[in-house]
Design a protein around this motif. Structure first.
Motif, PDB file in Angstrom:
ATOM      1  N   ASP A   1       0.811  -1.228   0.000  1.00 21.81           N
ATOM      2  CA  ASP A   1       0.000   0.000   0.000  1.00 21.81           C
ATOM      3  C   ASP A   1       0.839   1.271   0.000  1.00 21.81           C
ATOM      4  O   ASP A   1       0.372   2.327  -0.404  1.00 21.81           O
ATOM      5  CB  ASP A   1      -0.915   0.017   1.236  1.00 21.81           C
ATOM      6  N   ILE A   2       2.062   1.187   0.536  1.00 19.70           N
ATOM      7  CA  ILE A   2       2.952   2.350   0.630  1.00 19.70           C
ATOM      8  C   ILE A   2       4.389   1.863   0.391  1.00 19.70           C
ATOM      9  O   ILE A   2       4.782   0.835   0.953  1.00 19.70           O
ATOM     10  CB  ILE A   2       2.928   2.981   2.055  1.00 19.70           C
ATOM     11  N   PHE A   3       5.156   2.588  -0.416  1.00 17.94           N
ATOM     12  CA  PHE A   3       6.582   2.271  -0.533  1.00 17.94           C
ATOM     13  C   PHE A   3       7.390   3.261   0.279  1.00 17.94           C
ATOM     14  O   PHE A   3       7.118   4.470   0.260  1.00 17.94           O
ATOM     15  CB  PHE A   3       7.052   2.275  -1.994  1.00 17.94           C
ATOM     16  N   HIS A   4       8.374   2.741   0.975  1.00 17.87           N
ATOM     17  CA  HIS A   4       9.304   3.543   1.788  1.00 17.87           C
ATOM     18  C   HIS A   4      10.632   3.464   1.033  1.00 17.87           C
ATOM     19  O   HIS A   4      11.294   2.432   1.031  1.00 17.87           O
ATOM     20  CB  HIS A   4       9.392   2.897   3.180  1.00 17.87           C
TER      21      HIS A   4
ATOM     22  N   PHE B   1      14.245   9.464  -5.898  1.00 16.19           N
ATOM     23  CA  PHE B   1      13.745   8.077  -5.968  1.00 16.19           C
ATOM     24  C   PHE B   1      12.291   8.013  -5.475  1.00 16.19           C
ATOM     25  O   PHE B   1      11.443   7.343  -6.063  1.00 16.19           O
ATOM     26  CB  PHE B   1      14.609   7.133  -5.129  1.00 16.19           C
ATOM     27  N   ALA B   2      12.029   8.731  -4.380  1.00 17.47           N
ATOM     28  CA  ALA B   2      10.661   8.744  -3.835  1.00 17.47           C
ATOM     29  C   ALA B   2       9.702   9.334  -4.881  1.00 17.47           C
ATOM     30  O   ALA B   2       8.625   8.785  -5.138  1.00 17.47           O
ATOM     31  CB  ALA B   2      10.620   9.569  -2.556  1.00 17.47           C
ATOM     32  N   ARG B   3      10.142  10.435  -5.491  1.00 18.84           N
ATOM     33  CA  ARG B   3       9.298  11.096  -6.502  1.00 18.84           C
ATOM     34  C   ARG B   3       9.017  10.142  -7.672  1.00 18.84           C
ATOM     35  O   ARG B   3       7.884  10.029  -8.138  1.00 18.84           O
ATOM     36  CB  ARG B   3      10.029  12.340  -7.009  1.00 18.84           C
ATOM     37  N   ALA B   4      10.043   9.424  -8.102  1.00 19.11           N
ATOM     38  CA  ALA B   4       9.868   8.496  -9.234  1.00 19.11           C
ATOM     39  C   ALA B   4       8.861   7.403  -8.872  1.00 19.11           C
ATOM     40  O   ALA B   4       7.992   7.037  -9.679  1.00 19.11           O
ATOM     41  CB  ALA B   4      11.210   7.880  -9.615  1.00 19.11           C
ATOM     42  N   PHE B   5       8.946   6.886  -7.651  1.00 17.69           N
ATOM     43  CA  PHE B   5       8.013   5.840  -7.226  1.00 17.69           C
ATOM     44  C   PHE B   5       6.593   6.384  -7.186  1.00 17.69           C
ATOM     45  O   PHE B   5       5.643   5.728  -7.610  1.00 17.69           O
ATOM     46  CB  PHE B   5       8.422   5.289  -5.848  1.00 17.69           C
ATOM     47  N   LYS B   6       6.458   7.600  -6.659  1.00 19.64           N
ATOM     48  CA  LYS B   6       5.122   8.194  -6.521  1.00 19.64           C
ATOM     49  C   LYS B   6       4.500   8.434  -7.900  1.00 19.64           C
ATOM     50  O   LYS B   6       3.336   8.114  -8.143  1.00 19.64           O
ATOM     51  CB  LYS B   6       5.236   9.506  -5.739  1.00 19.64           C
ATOM     52  N   GLU B   7       5.322   8.988  -8.801  1.00 19.60           N
ATOM     53  CA  GLU B   7       4.809   9.308 -10.142  1.00 19.60           C
ATOM     54  C   GLU B   7       4.479   8.047 -10.930  1.00 19.60           C
ATOM     55  O   GLU B   7       3.421   7.929 -11.530  1.00 19.60           O
ATOM     56  CB  GLU B   7       5.861  10.118 -10.913  1.00 19.60           C
TER      57      GLU B   7
ATOM     58  N   LEU C   1       4.161   4.774  -9.924  1.00 18.46           N
ATOM     59  CA  LEU C   1       3.281   3.745  -9.364  1.00 18.46           C
ATOM     60  C   LEU C   1       1.960   4.301  -8.837  1.00 18.46           C
ATOM     61  O   LEU C   1       1.059   3.534  -8.508  1.00 18.46           O
ATOM     62  CB  LEU C   1       4.000   2.992  -8.243  1.00 18.46           C
ATOM     63  N   GLU C   2       1.885   5.642  -8.771  1.00 17.50           N
ATOM     64  CA  GLU C   2       0.658   6.281  -8.255  1.00 17.50           C
ATOM     65  C   GLU C   2       0.216   5.641  -6.945  1.00 17.50           C
ATOM     66  O   GLU C   2      -0.889   5.109  -6.826  1.00 17.50           O
ATOM     67  CB  GLU C   2      -0.443   6.227  -9.311  1.00 17.50           C
ATOM     68  N   ILE C   3       1.128   5.703  -5.992  1.00 17.71           N
ATOM     69  CA  ILE C   3       0.917   5.070  -4.692  1.00 17.71           C
ATOM     70  C   ILE C   3       1.581   5.970  -3.653  1.00 17.71           C
ATOM     71  O   ILE C   3       2.573   6.633  -3.972  1.00 17.71           O
ATOM     72  CB  ILE C   3       1.543   3.642  -4.723  1.00 17.71           C
ATOM     73  N   PRO C   4       1.053   6.034  -2.420  1.00 19.16           N
ATOM     74  CA  PRO C   4       1.724   6.852  -1.406  1.00 19.16           C
ATOM     75  C   PRO C   4       3.153   6.378  -1.143  1.00 19.16           C
ATOM     76  O   PRO C   4       3.426   5.170  -1.169  1.00 19.16           O
ATOM     77  CB  PRO C   4       0.849   6.654  -0.165  1.00 19.16           C
TER      78      PRO C   4
ATOM     79  N   ASP D   1       6.607  15.486  -3.497  1.00 19.79           N
ATOM     80  CA  ASP D   1       7.568  14.441  -3.845  1.00 19.79           C
ATOM     81  C   ASP D   1       7.295  13.183  -3.026  1.00 19.79           C
ATOM     82  O   ASP D   1       7.695  12.090  -3.404  1.00 19.79           O
ATOM     83  CB  ASP D   1       8.999  14.919  -3.553  1.00 19.79           C
ATOM     84  N   ALA D   2       6.667  13.367  -1.876  1.00 19.98           N
ATOM     85  CA  ALA D   2       6.337  12.240  -1.002  1.00 19.98           C
ATOM     86  C   ALA D   2       5.128  12.608  -0.155  1.00 19.98           C
ATOM     87  O   ALA D   2       4.824  13.784   0.024  1.00 19.98           O
ATOM     88  CB  ALA D   2       7.520  11.905  -0.102  1.00 19.98           C
ATOM     89  N   ASP D   3       4.461  11.572   0.362  1.00 21.18           N
ATOM     90  CA  ASP D   3       3.290  11.797   1.223  1.00 21.18           C
ATOM     91  C   ASP D   3       3.694  11.907   2.681  1.00 21.18           C
ATOM     92  O   ASP D   3       3.006  12.549   3.476  1.00 21.18           O
ATOM     93  CB  ASP D   3       2.316  10.629   1.055  1.00 21.18           C
ATOM     94  N   LEU D   4       4.791  11.217   3.015  1.00 17.84           N
ATOM     95  CA  LEU D   4       5.290  11.206   4.387  1.00 17.84           C
ATOM     96  C   LEU D   4       6.812  11.321   4.322  1.00 17.84           C
ATOM     97  O   LEU D   4       7.426  10.895   3.338  1.00 17.84           O
ATOM     98  CB  LEU D   4       4.910   9.878   5.079  1.00 17.84           C
ATOM     99  N   ILE D   5       7.409  11.883   5.375  1.00 15.09           N
ATOM    100  CA  ILE D   5       8.878  11.919   5.421  1.00 15.09           C
ATOM    101  C   ILE D   5       9.337  11.160   6.658  1.00 15.09           C
ATOM    102  O   ILE D   5       8.692  11.235   7.710  1.00 15.09           O
ATOM    103  CB  ILE D   5       9.457  13.364   5.429  1.00 15.09           C
ATOM    104  N   ALA D   6      10.417  10.399   6.500  1.00 10.92           N
ATOM    105  CA  ALA D   6      10.962   9.644   7.630  1.00 10.92           C
ATOM    106  C   ALA D   6      12.304  10.227   8.040  1.00 10.92           C
ATOM    107  O   ALA D   6      13.099  10.644   7.195  1.00 10.92           O
ATOM    108  CB  ALA D   6      11.125   8.173   7.262  1.00 10.92           C
ATOM    109  N   VAL D   7      12.519  10.239   9.344  1.00 12.10           N
ATOM    110  CA  VAL D   7      13.764  10.767   9.906  1.00 12.10           C
ATOM    111  C   VAL D   7      14.358   9.687  10.808  1.00 12.10           C
ATOM    112  O   VAL D   7      13.653   9.131  11.656  1.00 12.10           O
ATOM    113  CB  VAL D   7      13.487  12.060  10.709  1.00 12.10           C
ATOM    114  N   ALA D   8      15.623   9.403  10.618  1.00 11.96           N
ATOM    115  CA  ALA D   8      16.287   8.392  11.461  1.00 11.96           C
ATOM    116  C   ALA D   8      17.261   9.086  12.418  1.00 11.96           C
ATOM    117  O   ALA D   8      16.926   9.357  13.570  1.00 11.96           O
ATOM    118  CB  ALA D   8      17.002   7.362  10.587  1.00 11.96           C
TER     119      ALA D   8
END
Ligand code: FMN
Length: 348
Positions: free
Chosen positions: A250-253, A277-283, A285-288, A309-316
């Motif tokens: 449902d979502i790619f990270h 990379f995130a932008r390419a996946f979103k565009e 695959l049309e997936i969050p 470019d992304a729906d969510l951002i992750a911080v480590a």
């Protein structure tokens, strides 16, 4: 209008903001039983107090042999469930949602007597990255063992659901087993799990989905490109990811690399290096998607979200530096923040 503090909903998962704590191994299980202890409890609950929308618990192995080290978390036995339940229920009290990254390290298992993988090809790894100065010689899984591993992923997912997690993330990135199977440089099998590089991943996705509630989204972390010489590029990962999406992701990270073999190509070392990379996946695959990688400057995080470019951002690492990173980032970007009342004289 700023995006970072806006809610996000997918299926039954409702987040209060767009901030994700990226999974980070703590290597802190003292008794080698895979069970989270007080360190894990404090570590995760602190980030919930810190205002994080979604916490993704660290790489958690589906088998004892699938751990990177014997200090890693595991979900291979029902007796492990209560300790996770305790963390989940406390995190929920602070308004955060929590998922868990389930995984098998494959040929990157450092403490296994003999690691397993899709093939017997050995990773080298940078000497300073492992306790042993390299990776051990792996053994190729038999077809029967592959089927058994898929069942072990399913059992771990069932336990995660029982523990009350809001979502599950499959670790399909960073050179661990799921990535190894989809990598033409690592998987040289002649059977159907080698001729179809997506087959193992698809079967794992379907099996975990079969035990997840219908409205619980499945996240998959994926390496968009490899850095190993001759490794795959975006075209390959997007091709495989399309099939993973059809199987139930449902979502790619979206991350990159981690093959365990140094190459001439190196990951970027600048803010937002993985955003393309995130932008390419979103565009495509049309997936969050969740973007990750040096997004700890709050303005860069906000730009990633507002530019869509992304729906969510992750911080480590930013969350290791500051457990209250989310509250501080929201304050910086929106000039308005609501901390827990106990901290309101300090964070405002
Ligand atoms: C201490 C540490 C442990 C990590 N463990 C994991 C892990 O368990 N699973 C994973 O997918 N990535 C792991 N990572 C990678 C992070 O999730 C993240 O992708 C990476 O650090 C880049 O994000 P950052 O620039 O915000 O740190 C780890 C990173 C760090 C620093």
């Amino acid at each position: 209008m700023k995006t970072i503090n806006t809610p996000f909903k997918i299926k039954g998962l409702q987040l209060k903001n767009r901030i994700v704590m990226a999974p980070m191994c703590q290597y802190s299980v003292e008794k080698e039983d895979g069970i989270p202890n007080d360190w894990h409890f404090v570590h995760y609950v602190s980030r919930a107090v810190g205002g994080t929308g979604l916490i993704i618990m660290e790489m958690t192995s589906v088998t004892p042999e699938g751990r990177i080290t014997n200090q890693d978390l595991g979900l291979w036995d029902d007796s492990q469930i209560p300790a996770y339940k305790r963390i989940v229920s406390e995190v929920h009290k602070h308004g955060s949602k929590i998922g868990i990254q389930i995984a098998h390290a494959g040929r990157k298992a450092e403490d296994a007597i003999q690691p397993v993988g899709p093939s017997d090809l050995q990773g080298e790894a940078l000497a300073e990255e492992t306790k042993y100065g390299g990776l051990k010689q792996p053994r190729a899984l038999t077809i029967q063992e592959i089927k058994q591993t898929i069942e072990q992923f399913k059992d771990a997912a069932r336990r995660a659901v029982e523990a009350g997690f809001d979502t599950i993330e499959l670790h399909g990135a960073h050179g661990y087993l799921l990535h190894q199977f989809m990598s033409p440089s690592i998987n040289n099998r002649n059977d159907e799990y080698g001729t179809d590089l997506s087959k193992f991943g698809i079967e794992v996705i379907r099996s975990v989905k079969s035990v997840m509630p219908e409205d619980m989204p499945l996240i998959m972390r994926i390496s968009a490109i490899e850095y190993i010489d001759g490794g795959y590029g975006l075209e390959h990962s997007l091709h495989i990811a399309e099939k993973y999406k059809l199987a139930g992701v449902d979502i790619f990270h979206v991350s990159s690399g981690g093959e365990g073999v140094p190459g001439t190509l190196k990951p970027g070392n600048y803010p937002g290096y993985q955003i393309p990379f995130a932008r390419a996946f979103k565009e495509k695959l049309e997936i969050p998607v969740i973007a990750v990688g040096m997004l700890d400057n709050p303005q860069v995080a906000e730009a990633t979200l507002s530019n869509k470019d992304a729906d969510l951002i992750a911080v480590a690492r930013g969350m290791l530096n500051d457990p209250y990173w989310s509250l501080h980032a929201i304050r910086e970007v929106t000039r308005k923040v609501t901390p827990p009342f106990q901290y309101s004289r300090g964070i405002r």
